[in-house]
Write a protein that holds these residues in place. Structure first.
Motif, PDB file in Angstrom:
ATOM      1  N   TYR A  26       0.853  -1.196   0.000  1.00 14.94           N
ATOM      2  CA  TYR A  26       0.000   0.000   0.000  1.00 14.94           C
ATOM      3  C   TYR A  26       0.885   1.241   0.000  1.00 14.94           C
ATOM      4  CZ  TYR A  26      -3.223   3.621   1.516  1.00 14.94           C
ATOM      5  OH  TYR A  26      -3.957   4.775   1.588  1.00 14.94           O
ATOM      6  N   PRO A  27       0.571   2.241  -0.867  1.00 16.21           N
ATOM      7  CA  PRO A  27      -0.390   2.214  -1.971  1.00 16.21           C
ATOM      8  C   PRO A  27       0.019   1.194  -3.050  1.00 16.21           C
ATOM      9  CG  PRO A  27       0.284   4.467  -1.460  1.00 16.21           C
ATOM     10  CD  PRO A  27       1.237   3.544  -0.756  1.00 16.21           C
ATOM     11  N   GLY A  28      -0.875   0.943  -3.995  1.00 16.71           N
ATOM     12  CA  GLY A  28      -0.662  -0.095  -4.984  1.00 16.71           C
ATOM     13  C   GLY A  28       0.554   0.104  -5.870  1.00 16.71           C
ATOM     14  N   VAL A  29       1.222  -0.997  -6.171  1.00 20.40           N
ATOM     15  CA  VAL A  29       2.350  -1.027  -7.108  1.00 20.40           C
ATOM     16  C   VAL A  29       2.092  -2.150  -8.102  1.00 20.40           C
ATOM     17  CG1 VAL A  29       4.833  -1.381  -7.387  1.00 20.40           C
ATOM     18  CG2 VAL A  29       3.976  -0.129  -5.400  1.00 20.40           C
ATOM     19  N   PHE A  30       2.361  -1.900  -9.385  1.00 24.02           N
ATOM     20  CA  PHE A  30       2.100  -2.876 -10.435  1.00 24.02           C
ATOM     21  C   PHE A  30       3.305  -2.949 -11.371  1.00 24.02           C
ATOM     22  CE2 PHE A  30      -1.588  -0.485  -9.155  1.00 24.02           C
ATOM     23  CZ  PHE A  30      -2.558  -1.440  -8.885  1.00 24.02           C
ATOM     24  N   VAL A  31       3.639  -4.152 -11.806  1.00 26.45           N
ATOM     25  CA  VAL A  31       4.686  -4.343 -12.807  1.00 26.45           C
ATOM     26  C   VAL A  31       4.022  -5.027 -14.000  1.00 26.45           C
ATOM     27  CG1 VAL A  31       6.938  -5.313 -13.338  1.00 26.45           C
ATOM     28  CG2 VAL A  31       6.439  -4.534 -11.010  1.00 26.45           C
ATOM     29  N   LEU A  32       4.067  -4.388 -15.156  1.00 26.92           N
ATOM     30  CA  LEU A  32       3.264  -4.787 -16.305  1.00 26.92           C
ATOM     31  C   LEU A  32       3.971  -5.871 -17.116  1.00 26.92           C
ATOM     32  CD1 LEU A  32       2.047  -1.226 -17.319  1.00 26.92           C
ATOM     33  CD2 LEU A  32       1.283  -2.726 -15.456  1.00 26.92           C
ATOM     34  N   ALA A  33       3.650  -7.105 -16.829  1.00 21.14           N
ATOM     35  CA  ALA A  33       4.314  -8.248 -17.444  1.00 21.14           C
ATOM     36  C   ALA A  33       4.119  -8.274 -18.952  1.00 21.14           C
ATOM     37  CB  ALA A  33       3.778  -9.545 -16.835  1.00 21.14           C
ATOM     38  N   GLY A  34       5.217  -8.509 -19.669  1.00 20.46           N
ATOM     39  CA  GLY A  34       5.152  -8.694 -21.112  1.00 20.46           C
ATOM     40  C   GLY A  34       4.848  -7.449 -21.906  1.00 20.46           C
ATOM     41  N   ILE A  35       4.981  -6.264 -21.320  1.00 17.96           N
ATOM     42  CA  ILE A  35       4.626  -5.030 -22.020  1.00 17.96           C
ATOM     43  C   ILE A  35       5.502  -4.819 -23.255  1.00 17.96           C
ATOM     44  CG2 ILE A  35       6.162  -3.584 -20.613  1.00 17.96           C
ATOM     45  CD1 ILE A  35       4.004  -1.367 -20.812  1.00 17.96           C
ATOM     46  N   ASP A  36       4.903  -4.345 -24.319  1.00 19.87           N
ATOM     47  CA  ASP A  36       5.607  -3.959 -25.538  1.00 19.87           C
ATOM     48  C   ASP A  36       5.678  -2.437 -25.544  1.00 19.87           C
ATOM     49  OD1 ASP A  36       6.651  -3.509 -28.013  1.00 19.87           O
ATOM     50  OD2 ASP A  36       5.070  -4.567 -29.132  1.00 19.87           O
ATOM     51  N   SER A  37       6.776  -1.906 -25.064  1.00 24.32           N
ATOM     52  CA  SER A  37       6.891  -0.453 -24.898  1.00 24.32           C
ATOM     53  C   SER A  37       6.893   0.296 -26.224  1.00 24.32           C
ATOM     54  CB  SER A  37       8.163  -0.115 -24.104  1.00 24.32           C
ATOM     55  OG  SER A  37       9.311  -0.627 -24.748  1.00 24.32           O
ATOM     56  N   SER A  38       7.117  -0.400 -27.331  1.00 25.01           N
ATOM     57  CA  SER A  38       7.096   0.277 -28.631  1.00 25.01           C
ATOM     58  C   SER A  38       5.691   0.741 -28.998  1.00 25.01           C
ATOM     59  CB  SER A  38       7.633  -0.644 -29.724  1.00 25.01           C
ATOM     60  OG  SER A  38       6.753  -1.731 -29.970  1.00 25.01           O
ATOM     61  N   CYS A  39       4.686   0.205 -28.300  1.00 24.44           N
ATOM     62  CA  CYS A  39       3.295   0.590 -28.566  1.00 24.44           C
ATOM     63  C   CYS A  39       2.856   1.799 -27.744  1.00 24.44           C
ATOM     64  CB  CYS A  39       2.371  -0.588 -28.273  1.00 24.44           C
ATOM     65  SG  CYS A  39       2.546  -1.965 -29.414  1.00 24.44           S
ATOM     66  N   GLY A  40       3.778   2.348 -26.964  1.00 22.55           N
ATOM     67  CA  GLY A  40       3.433   3.514 -26.158  1.00 22.55           C
ATOM     68  C   GLY A  40       3.272   3.185 -24.689  1.00 22.55           C
ATOM     69  N   ASP A  41       2.962   4.210 -23.918  1.00 19.18           N
ATOM     70  CA  ASP A  41       2.841   4.051 -22.473  1.00 19.18           C
ATOM     71  C   ASP A  41       1.517   3.391 -22.095  1.00 19.18           C
ATOM     72  OD1 ASP A  41       5.290   5.240 -22.084  1.00 19.18           O
ATOM     73  OD2 ASP A  41       4.453   7.250 -21.739  1.00 19.18           O
TER      74      ASP A  41
END
Length: 215
Positions: A122-137
């Motif tokens: 708390y507060p929330g933390v997230f790690v975005l698995a498998g993200i393709d950063s070339s597609c933007g934020d």
């Protein structure tokens, strides 16, 4: 146990299926936690997930300060295998759960779902698995309002890590996070029904920007 809450999950084949639930626990979260929850006792949350098709890993996405229980489940037979602490290792930097299945489990990791119980930070933390950063934020929306980086949350592109800068209890508060992978778009959310129309517009606007990039 507290009220079970469905959390949006798989979209266009990117693997993530999550459920949150909460109950009281006497044990305090460890040093990974951002700060103490504004409650007498910490929340205990669970996430149901599987091997992520985008990166081949098992990730909770939501950051846990402590893992309490991991159960491997065969989705067809519904047979459950309770894993001991020696069967898994949790990486609090990436939210990846590395699993060594016991010999008694006659299935591969890719054939199983995993029920993971722990104390969310708390507060929330997230790690975005498998993200393709070339597609933007990624797109971030708290309590039905489109959130602003630097004001409502911090986004570290190198680690794909979102850290809430406002109070965000992931069990009770409303949020939706969207990101693109090479397998499609993923949404990770909780308690969106009360802001249903706002989230629909938020997602459509974000998705349109991703596709207009033409990448």
């Amino acid at each position: 146990m507290g009220k079970n809450i469905f959390v949006k999950s798989i979209f266009m084949g990117a693997a993530l299926l999550a459920l949150f639930s909460s109950c009281k626990s006497a044990q305090q979260a460890d040093e990974v936690a951002q700060e103490i929850l504004p409650l007498d006792e910490p929340i205990v949350t669970y996430v149901n997930t599987a091997v992520n098709k985008a990166d081949g890993k098992i990730s909770t996405i939501l950051l846990f300060g402590a893992i309490k229980e991991v159960v491997a489940i065969h989705p067809i037979s519904r047979v459950r295998y309770n894993l001991s602490e020696s069967d898994y290792k949790y990486d609090s930097e990436t939210t990846e759960l590395k699993i060594s299945l016991p010999k008694a489990v006659p299935y591969k990791e890719s054939e199983l779902a995993f029920h993971i119980v722990g104390e969310a930070v708390y507060p929330g933390v997230f790690v975005l698995a498998g993200i393709d950063s070339s597609c933007g934020d990624p797109g971030v929306c708290f309590e039905g309002n489109v959130s602003e980086p630097g004001k409502d949350y911090d986004y570290d592109k190198a680690s794909a890590r979102i850290t809430s800068l406002v109070p965000l209890n992931v069990d009770k508060d409303s949020f939706e996070i969207c990101w693109a992978t090479k397998n499609g778009e993923v949404t990770f959310s909780n308690n969106t029904q009360k802001h249903k129309e706002a989230y629909a517009k938020f997602y459509n606007d974000w998705s349109r920007k991703v596709h207009m990039r033409g990448e």
